[in-house]
Write a protein that holds these residues in place. Structure first.
Motif: not given
Length: 137
Positions: A20-25, A50-57
């Motif tokens: 997964w990829e996240i768009d976060c500076p 959360d690295l298992s889901t790629g969601q921002l906590l």
């Protein structure tokens, strides 16, 4: 894990494919010892993922200058951060609440690191001093 100014990517090392990829500076970050959490530092803020889901906590705010270093405690319950505001801050990972602000450096804090048992935190600063803090985590 690759962290760059435009975000972060998690790769499967066996295949080389991005999971997964996240768009976060992001300027840098740290992964918890159990591999479940990612803390990305960006300017004055810290983002927990959360690295298992790629969601921002959650987003951790409080520093008044650039965050230069983040590290999880061994159990992953506490996050330490060092900043250009000359402080080290301790955060509760579960709630995002600031637990403590450690002051004493007279210049930018560039690095933080927990001892193996988590009882001590070391911080290094541009003031030429390494401080050892009893934190008891």
């Amino acid at each position: 894990m690759v962290i760059a100014s435009g975000g972060a990517s998690l790769f499967n090392l066996a295949t080389g494919e991005a999971v997964w990829e996240i768009d976060c500076p992001a300027l840098g970050g740290a992964v918890s010892a159990d591999g479940r959490l990612l803390a990305l530092r960006s300017n004055k803020d810290i983002y927990l993922w959360d690295l298992s889901t790629g969601q921002l906590l959650r987003q951790l705010t409080g520093h008044t200058s650039t965050v230069n270093s983040v590290r999880f405690s061994r159990r992953g319950q506490t996050l330490a951060s060092g900043s250009g505001d000359n402080t080290v801050r301790l955060w509760d990972v579960a709630t995002g609440r600031e637990l403590r602000q450690l002051t004493g450096h007279t210049s930018t804090v560039y690095s933080v690191s927990f001892s193996r048992r988590g009882q001590t935190l070391a911080s290094g600063s541009d003031d030429g001093v390494v401080r050892l803090w009893r934190v008891g985590f």
